[in-house]
Design a protein around this motif. Structure first.
Motif, mmCIF file in Angstrom:
data_model
loop_
_atom_site.group_PDB
_atom_site.id
_atom_site.type_symbol
_atom_site.label_atom_id
_atom_site.label_comp_id
_atom_site.label_asym_id
_atom_site.label_seq_id
_atom_site.Cartn_x
_atom_site.Cartn_y
_atom_site.Cartn_z
ATOM 1 N N VAL A 303 17.147 -31.984 -31.565
ATOM 2 C CA VAL A 303 17.868 -31.541 -30.314
ATOM 3 C C VAL A 303 19.413 -32.044 -30.860
ATOM 4 C CG1 VAL A 303 18.102 -32.284 -28.091
ATOM 5 C CG2 VAL A 303 15.875 -32.669 -28.954
ATOM 6 N N VAL A 304 20.199 -31.017 -30.131
ATOM 7 C CA VAL A 304 21.651 -31.387 -30.178
ATOM 8 C C VAL A 304 22.133 -31.103 -28.712
ATOM 9 C CG1 VAL A 304 23.694 -30.243 -31.242
ATOM 10 C CG2 VAL A 304 21.793 -30.355 -32.620
ATOM 11 N N VAL A 305 23.024 -31.808 -28.343
ATOM 12 C CA VAL A 305 23.789 -31.721 -27.280
ATOM 13 C C VAL A 305 25.362 -31.562 -27.601
ATOM 14 C CG1 VAL A 305 24.320 -32.691 -24.848
ATOM 15 C CG2 VAL A 305 22.275 -33.045 -26.228
ATOM 16 N N LEU A 306 25.921 -30.448 -26.964
ATOM 17 C CA LEU A 306 27.232 -30.232 -27.205
ATOM 18 C C LEU A 306 28.113 -30.135 -25.903
ATOM 19 C CD1 LEU A 306 27.300 -27.219 -29.570
ATOM 20 C CD2 LEU A 306 27.728 -29.706 -30.196
ATOM 21 N N ASP A 307 29.406 -30.681 -25.888
ATOM 22 C CA ASP A 307 30.127 -30.262 -24.699
ATOM 23 C C ASP A 307 30.780 -28.865 -24.945
ATOM 24 O OD1 ASP A 307 32.044 -31.197 -22.552
ATOM 25 O OD2 ASP A 307 33.347 -30.629 -23.996
ATOM 26 N N VAL A 308 30.619 -27.929 -24.036
ATOM 27 C CA VAL A 308 30.886 -26.562 -24.201
ATOM 28 C C VAL A 308 32.523 -26.269 -24.189
ATOM 29 C CG1 VAL A 308 28.805 -25.620 -23.160
ATOM 30 C CG2 VAL A 308 30.982 -25.816 -21.891
ATOM 31 N N ALA A 330 18.536 -30.731 -37.440
ATOM 32 C CA ALA A 330 19.555 -30.136 -36.498
ATOM 33 C C ALA A 330 20.506 -29.473 -37.391
ATOM 34 C CB ALA A 330 20.053 -31.312 -35.853
ATOM 35 N N THR A 331 20.970 -30.027 -38.580
ATOM 36 C CA THR A 331 22.115 -29.368 -39.192
ATOM 37 C C THR A 331 21.747 -28.732 -40.484
ATOM 38 O OG1 THR A 331 22.443 -31.673 -40.528
ATOM 39 C CG2 THR A 331 23.425 -31.065 -38.130
ATOM 40 N N ASP A 332 20.612 -29.157 -41.173
ATOM 41 C CA ASP A 332 20.396 -28.598 -42.527
ATOM 42 C C ASP A 332 19.043 -28.026 -42.588
ATOM 43 O OD1 ASP A 332 22.476 -30.352 -43.491
ATOM 44 O OD2 ASP A 332 21.273 -32.169 -43.756
ATOM 45 N N ALA A 333 18.179 -27.912 -41.862
ATOM 46 C CA ALA A 333 17.131 -27.088 -41.840
ATOM 47 C C ALA A 333 17.234 -25.614 -41.055
ATOM 48 C CB ALA A 333 16.024 -27.689 -40.797
ATOM 49 N N ARG A 334 17.075 -24.620 -42.114
ATOM 50 C CA ARG A 334 17.404 -23.364 -41.556
ATOM 51 C C ARG A 334 16.021 -22.628 -41.429
ATOM 52 N NH1 ARG A 334 22.267 -21.939 -42.468
ATOM 53 N NH2 ARG A 334 21.903 -19.653 -42.138
ATOM 54 N N ARG A 335 15.866 -22.092 -40.228
ATOM 55 C CA ARG A 335 14.442 -21.867 -39.556
ATOM 56 C C ARG A 335 14.721 -20.452 -38.929
ATOM 57 N NH1 ARG A 335 10.388 -25.950 -40.692
ATOM 58 N NH2 ARG A 335 9.065 -24.409 -39.400
ATOM 59 N N GLN A 336 13.663 -19.683 -38.921
ATOM 60 C CA GLN A 336 13.779 -18.286 -38.217
ATOM 61 C C GLN A 336 13.844 -18.669 -36.740
ATOM 62 O OE1 GLN A 336 10.338 -15.971 -38.982
ATOM 63 N NE2 GLN A 336 10.973 -15.392 -40.799
ATOM 64 N N PRO A 337 14.829 -18.139 -36.156
ATOM 65 C CA PRO A 337 15.209 -18.418 -34.510
ATOM 66 C C PRO A 337 14.463 -17.498 -33.663
ATOM 67 C CG PRO A 337 17.023 -17.107 -35.638
ATOM 68 C CD PRO A 337 16.137 -17.384 -36.610
ATOM 69 N N GLY A 338 13.567 -16.654 -34.026
ATOM 70 C CA GLY A 338 12.713 -16.014 -33.217
ATOM 71 C C GLY A 338 13.724 -15.406 -31.854
ATOM 72 N N SER A 339 13.125 -15.181 -30.839
ATOM 73 C CA SER A 339 13.720 -14.473 -29.806
ATOM 74 C C SER A 339 15.064 -14.865 -29.390
ATOM 75 C CB SER A 339 12.851 -14.083 -28.740
ATOM 76 O OG SER A 339 11.865 -13.339 -28.952
ATOM 77 N N LEU A 439 22.107 -26.256 -35.041
ATOM 78 C CA LEU A 439 23.404 -26.743 -34.812
ATOM 79 C C LEU A 439 24.479 -25.439 -34.566
ATOM 80 C CD1 LEU A 439 25.630 -28.945 -33.821
ATOM 81 C CD2 LEU A 439 26.095 -28.946 -36.560
ATOM 82 N N ASP A 440 24.301 -24.339 -35.441
ATOM 83 C CA ASP A 440 24.714 -23.282 -35.289
ATOM 84 C C ASP A 440 24.623 -22.401 -34.317
ATOM 85 O OD1 ASP A 440 26.139 -23.788 -37.714
ATOM 86 O OD2 ASP A 440 25.231 -21.948 -38.774
ATOM 87 N N MET A 441 23.294 -22.232 -33.904
ATOM 88 C CA MET A 441 22.914 -21.571 -32.819
ATOM 89 C C MET A 441 23.281 -22.083 -31.391
ATOM 90 S SD MET A 441 21.044 -18.793 -33.810
ATOM 91 C CE MET A 441 20.015 -18.360 -32.166
#
Length: 572
Positions: A303-308, A330-339, A439-441
């Protein structure tokens, strides 16, 4: 005379053998340590430390009387009577050890401990013990008893990277050693024997048990009365442990410190992490994984929570338990983001003139040998772009991608919003067959939530009282287009695949994502809260890509999104 000569030569040889590699005493008194980095949460509470942490150098008169009294009672009751070595203490220890048949008591004086800590290694050998004794004698000839006690209290290692009572008091109790209470002083005094075993963070029961032993020793020496001892035992408690999973956030910050601050100095960094958000994230993620997650074969989550409006990271959990797995998903795992990746296809189409109310066909589609499936969606012939996005209709998304300029335009939109990586050039890219980090998404969705300004996540806010410059936030999407995307994301939580993420009374929006065979499940969205709008990214899956049991982005991840927000709003 011959015996005296040969005896003197023999003694000189023995002294040379024991002292030839001893360090210079004057040089060893200089403090040699690793620079320390102390991280604080956004409200100033201690979050994590790295390196050797030293507090304020205090004189005896600066400390409450019960602090040095506690140390002397448990470590060296005869400190003010002996000359650096204590024959009485050594004899007592030898008798006790012989009676017990094991080493249960040591005979080292506080001065000997200081000699070992300042000058020598922790090697257990007769030669090292002789060097320790010689150094203790030198210290006793060089300094007064009060000076030795001050040096000891300011230099002794007390666990968790803390050297000296002031650093330890701040680490374990959040106060200066000037203000430690009698129970706190007893816990600190119990640490030199075994800093790791009696660490109040990792072993609170062991720390309090050792603290009670110290109080009993203080009573026996007359430093306190029986009534004071009993009152202190009643008051003795260990403060709540720092966040168990905040370690991922701390490690993320520590990785950047050498690059941003290469001058090797002590640092106290105020971070952006909000303890209330972090607690909400940790507690709800752990509860969901332990209950429904276990039944659905979900091994991990992030989980990541960001101030937009700024990109400040308010909370980060890189897995279910930092202690058992510090890898940051959250920062290092590269996974398929799906839809969730469809967001960039619809954005590209809107930028080319499309509108959320435009119609798009949702029927079967074949492109060469590839034909995307719509899952449980029943074809209506055509739907609006908004409905296609809300219901995550695959065939419609592929057609929208074609309107928006094809796979290259989708990848360009993702890169423009900060999603790093190489994405495929075929039509399947719109269904999230590339790879990205959580994190990027989440940062990309934050940019759409703030009106189209690119977000660069950061975790350092202030250093030594000076605010650090925030990353630039260039306009990368037109505000009107970003507003159209928010409208479609709100449809997802209002009536689409992300209905489980809706929070009554809160404006929310987002996008679900599920990969083939339920190997990854995502929900990334935003919530307009009284304290400001936040973007929250959630991923669930397994480290070795084992399939989950029908876990989709609109089920457990969307539900966790809602539960985290509700927990934060309720303060729990």
């Amino acid at each position: 005379m011959l015996l005296a000569i040969w005896g003197g030569l023999f003694l000189a040889a023995v002294l040379i053998f024991f002292t030839w590699d001893m360090p210079r005493a004057d040089a060893a008194l200089a403090r040699q340590r690793r620079p320390s980095v102390t991280l604080q949460s956004s409200d100033g509470n201690l979050l994590a430390t790295q390196g050797d942490l030293y507090g304020e150098t205090l004189r005896l008169r600066d400390m409450p009387r019960h602090l040095p009294a506690a140390i002397l009672a448990i470590e060296d009751r005869r400190f003010r009577e002996h000359f650096g070595l204590d024959p009485v203490g050594i004899a007592r220890a030898l008798y006790r050890n012989f009676s017990e048949g094991d080493v249960v008591q040591g005979g080292s004086t506080l001065t000997q401990q200081l000699a070992k800590n300042l000058f020598l290694s922790s090697e257990r050998s007769f030669r090292r013990k002789v060097q320790e004794a010689l150094m203790a004698l030198w210290l006793e000839s060089r300094f007064s008893k009060d000076q030795l006690l001050e040096i000891y209290l300011n230099r002794v290692y007390l666990g968790a990277g803390a050297w000296g009572v002031d650093a330890a008091a701040r680490v374990y109790f959040g106060v200066s050693a000037r203000r430690v209470t009698l129970p706190q002083a007893a816990i600190l005094a119990g640490l030199p024997q075994a800093p790791s075993r009696h660490n109040p963070r990792s072993n609170p029961d062991g720390a309090t048990a050792r603290g009670r032993d110290v109080l009993a020793a203080m009573r026996d020496t007359g430093a306190i009365t029986e009534a004071q001892m009993e009152a202190a035992i009643e008051e003795m408690q260990i403060p709540p442990r720092p966040s168990r999973n905040g370690g991922w956030f701390a490690d993320w910050i520590f990785e950047d410190v050498p690059t941003k601050f290469p001058d090797s100095r002590d640092l106290v960094i105020r971070t952006t992490l909000d303890r209330r958000w972090q607690q909400a994230v940790e507690s709800r993620l752990a509860a969901l994984l332990d209950r429904e997650g276990a039944a659905a074969r979900v091994g991990q989550g992030a989980v990541v929570v960001l101030d937009v409006e700024s990109g400040a990271v308010r909370a980060m959990a890189g897995g279910r338990d930092f202690r058992t797995s510090p890898f940051n998903r959250a920062t290092d795992a590269r996974r398929q983001p799906g839809s969730t990746f469809k967001t960039f296809a619809f954005l590209a189409a809107l930028e080319r003139g499309a509108s959320p109310g435009d119609a798009v066909a949702d029927g079967p589609l074949r492109m060469g040998g590839w034909s995307p499936s719509n899952g449980h969606w029943r074809t209506r012939g055509s739907v609006t772009l908004e409905e296609a996005f809300a219901q995550s209709v695959n065939t419609a998304a592929v057609r929208v991608m074609q309107q928006g300029g094809g796979p290259r335009a989708v990848a360009e939109a993702a890169h423009r919003l900060g999603v790093e990586g190489r994405f495929g050039r075929d039509a399947s890219v719109v269904l999230g067959t590339g790879e990205a980090t959580l994190l990027d998404m989440t940062s990309a969705f934050a940019a759409l939530a703030n009106g189209g300004r690119r977000v660069t996540p950061f975790g350092m806010a202030r250093i030594e009282g000076v605010n650090l410059a925030m990353p630039a936030m260039p306009q990368v999407v037109e505000p009107g287009t970003a507003a159209q995307m928010r409208r479609m994301m709100q449809a997802v939580t209002a009536r689409g695949t992300g209905r489980a993420a809706a929070v009554p009374g809160v404006v929310t929006g987002g996008k679900t994502g599920t990969t083939q065979d339920y190997k990854d499940a995502w929900f990334i969205g935003y919530a307009a809260l009284p304290g400001g709008t936040v973007a929250i990214g959630i991923w669930m899956g397994n480290d070795r890509n084992q399939p989950m049991e029908d876990v989709r982005g609109g089920t457990l991840p969307a539900r966790l999104f809602r539960e985290v927000i509700e927990a934060r709003l309720s303060g729990g």
